[in-house]
Design a protein around this motif. Structure first.
Motif, short mmCIF file in Angstrom:
data_model
loop_
_atom_site.label_atom_id
_atom_site.label_comp_id
_atom_site.label_asym_id
_atom_site.label_seq_id
_atom_site.Cartn_x
_atom_site.Cartn_y
_atom_site.Cartn_z
N GLU A 189 17.43 4.32 26.34
CA GLU A 189 18.00 4.54 25.00
C GLU A 189 16.86 4.61 24.00
N VAL A 190 16.97 5.51 23.06
CA VAL A 190 15.96 5.65 22.01
C VAL A 190 16.67 5.56 20.67
N LEU A 191 16.18 4.66 19.83
CA LEU A 191 16.73 4.48 18.50
C LEU A 191 15.68 4.89 17.48
N ALA A 192 16.07 5.69 16.52
CA ALA A 192 15.15 6.12 15.47
C ALA A 192 15.60 5.51 14.16
N LYS A 193 14.70 5.46 13.21
CA LYS A 193 15.06 4.88 11.92
C LYS A 193 16.09 5.76 11.23
N HIS A 194 16.82 5.18 10.29
CA HIS A 194 17.96 5.90 9.74
C HIS A 194 17.77 6.40 8.32
N ASP A 195 16.67 6.09 7.66
CA ASP A 195 16.40 6.71 6.36
C ASP A 195 14.90 6.68 6.10
N GLU A 196 14.50 7.15 4.95
CA GLU A 196 13.08 7.29 4.64
C GLU A 196 12.35 5.96 4.48
N THR A 197 13.06 4.92 4.05
CA THR A 197 12.39 3.66 3.75
C THR A 197 12.59 2.61 4.82
N TYR A 198 13.53 2.80 5.74
CA TYR A 198 13.82 1.76 6.72
C TYR A 198 12.80 1.76 7.84
N MET A 199 12.41 0.57 8.24
CA MET A 199 11.55 0.39 9.40
C MET A 199 12.17 -0.73 10.23
N PRO A 200 12.39 -0.53 11.54
CA PRO A 200 12.94 -1.61 12.35
C PRO A 200 12.08 -2.86 12.19
N PRO A 201 12.68 -4.02 12.01
CA PRO A 201 11.90 -5.24 11.75
C PRO A 201 10.87 -5.52 12.84
N GLU A 202 11.22 -5.25 14.10
CA GLU A 202 10.27 -5.50 15.19
C GLU A 202 9.05 -4.58 15.06
N VAL A 203 9.30 -3.33 14.68
CA VAL A 203 8.20 -2.38 14.53
C VAL A 203 7.34 -2.79 13.34
N ALA A 204 7.97 -3.18 12.25
CA ALA A 204 7.21 -3.62 11.07
C ALA A 204 6.34 -4.82 11.41
N GLU A 205 6.89 -5.76 12.17
CA GLU A 205 6.12 -6.94 12.57
C GLU A 205 4.94 -6.55 13.46
N ALA A 206 5.17 -5.62 14.39
CA ALA A 206 4.09 -5.17 15.27
C ALA A 206 2.99 -4.49 14.47
N LEU A 207 3.38 -3.70 13.47
CA LEU A 207 2.37 -3.04 12.64
C LEU A 207 1.62 -4.04 11.79
N LYS A 208 2.31 -5.08 11.32
CA LYS A 208 1.64 -6.12 10.54
C LYS A 208 0.63 -6.85 11.40
N ARG A 209 0.99 -7.12 12.66
CA ARG A 209 0.05 -7.79 13.56
C ARG A 209 -1.16 -6.91 13.85
N ALA A 210 -0.93 -5.60 13.91
CA ALA A 210 -2.03 -4.67 14.16
C ALA A 210 -2.82 -4.38 12.88
N GLU A 211 -2.40 -5.02 11.78
CA GLU A 211 -3.04 -4.87 10.48
C GLU A 211 -3.05 -3.43 9.99
N HIS A 212 -1.98 -2.71 10.25
CA HIS A 212 -1.82 -1.34 9.77
C HIS A 212 -0.56 -1.21 8.93
N TRP A 213 -0.06 -2.29 8.41
CA TRP A 213 1.18 -2.28 7.66
C TRP A 213 0.92 -2.06 6.19
N ARG A 214 1.67 -1.16 5.62
CA ARG A 214 1.71 -0.99 4.17
C ARG A 214 3.17 -0.91 3.80
N GLU A 215 3.47 -1.22 2.56
CA GLU A 215 4.87 -1.21 2.14
C GLU A 215 5.50 0.15 2.35
N ASP A 216 4.73 1.22 2.14
CA ASP A 216 5.25 2.55 2.46
C ASP A 216 4.82 2.88 3.88
N ALA A 217 5.33 2.08 4.84
CA ALA A 217 4.88 2.14 6.23
C ALA A 217 5.09 3.50 6.87
N SER A 218 6.01 4.28 6.34
CA SER A 218 6.22 5.59 6.95
C SER A 218 4.98 6.46 6.81
#
Length: 163
Positions: free
Chosen positions: A129-158
């Motif tokens: 199963e593949v789930l994609a984000k549903h709008d321009e600003t939404y980021m799955p919380p798990e993905v956002a957390e992974a990006l934060k840990r990788a130190e590549h997170w910005r508020e406009d993460a897209s």
């Protein structure tokens, strides 16, 4: 006269204590068995979330179901004639190849957040199963957390991966 039980009374009292001990022991055994069965069933239904960097640090054995999250790597999506699509999921540090057979969500595209559920097979994540984000600003919380840990997170993460 003594109040102590006679020899026959001692045997009955000893038998009652043993019977209680057996009942308590069987009750404890039944409780331990039920707990083991519940924990085993619970573990079979758990689906953990990993980012590509998590998998690099601590590999998961082949065949164990889990969720893979990250961003669809730019230029990695290949759509051959068949229904099987290959792409790479990245957390901007590491990436992992993914194959998926089926119809992808309409919002699936390169550079966007994605969560795929499936299992590893010889280093390739086979998604069920593949789930994609549903709008321009939404980021799955798990993905956002992974990006934060990788130190590549910005508020406009897209736009964080379009470097």
């Amino acid at each position: 006269m003594s109040n102590a039980p006679s020899g026959k009374g001692r045997i009955k009292a000893g038998t009652r204590k043993k019977r209680r001990l057996y009942i308590v022991g069987l009750g404890m055994l039944a409780l331990a068995s039920a707990t083991a069965l519940v924990l085993n069933a619970f573990e079979d239904n758990l689906v953990f979330f990993f980012s590509p960097s998590d998998l690099q640090a601590k590999p998961v054995e082949d065949g164990r179901p889990f969720r893979l999250g990250g961003l669809v790597e730019e230029g990695s999506v290949q759509r051959p004639e068949s229904m099987t699509i290959t792409f790479r999921v990245t957390d901007t540090v590491n990436s992992l190849p993914v194959t998926y057979t089926g119809i992808l969500p309409d919002l699936f595209r390169e550079g966007q957040g994605v969560v795929a559920e499936g299992e590893l097979r010889q280093g390739v994540f086979v998604a069920r199963e593949v789930l994609a984000k549903h709008d321009e600003t939404y980021m799955p919380p798990e993905v956002a957390e992974a990006l934060k840990r990788a130190e590549h997170w910005r508020e406009d993460a897209s736009q964080s991966v379009r470097k």
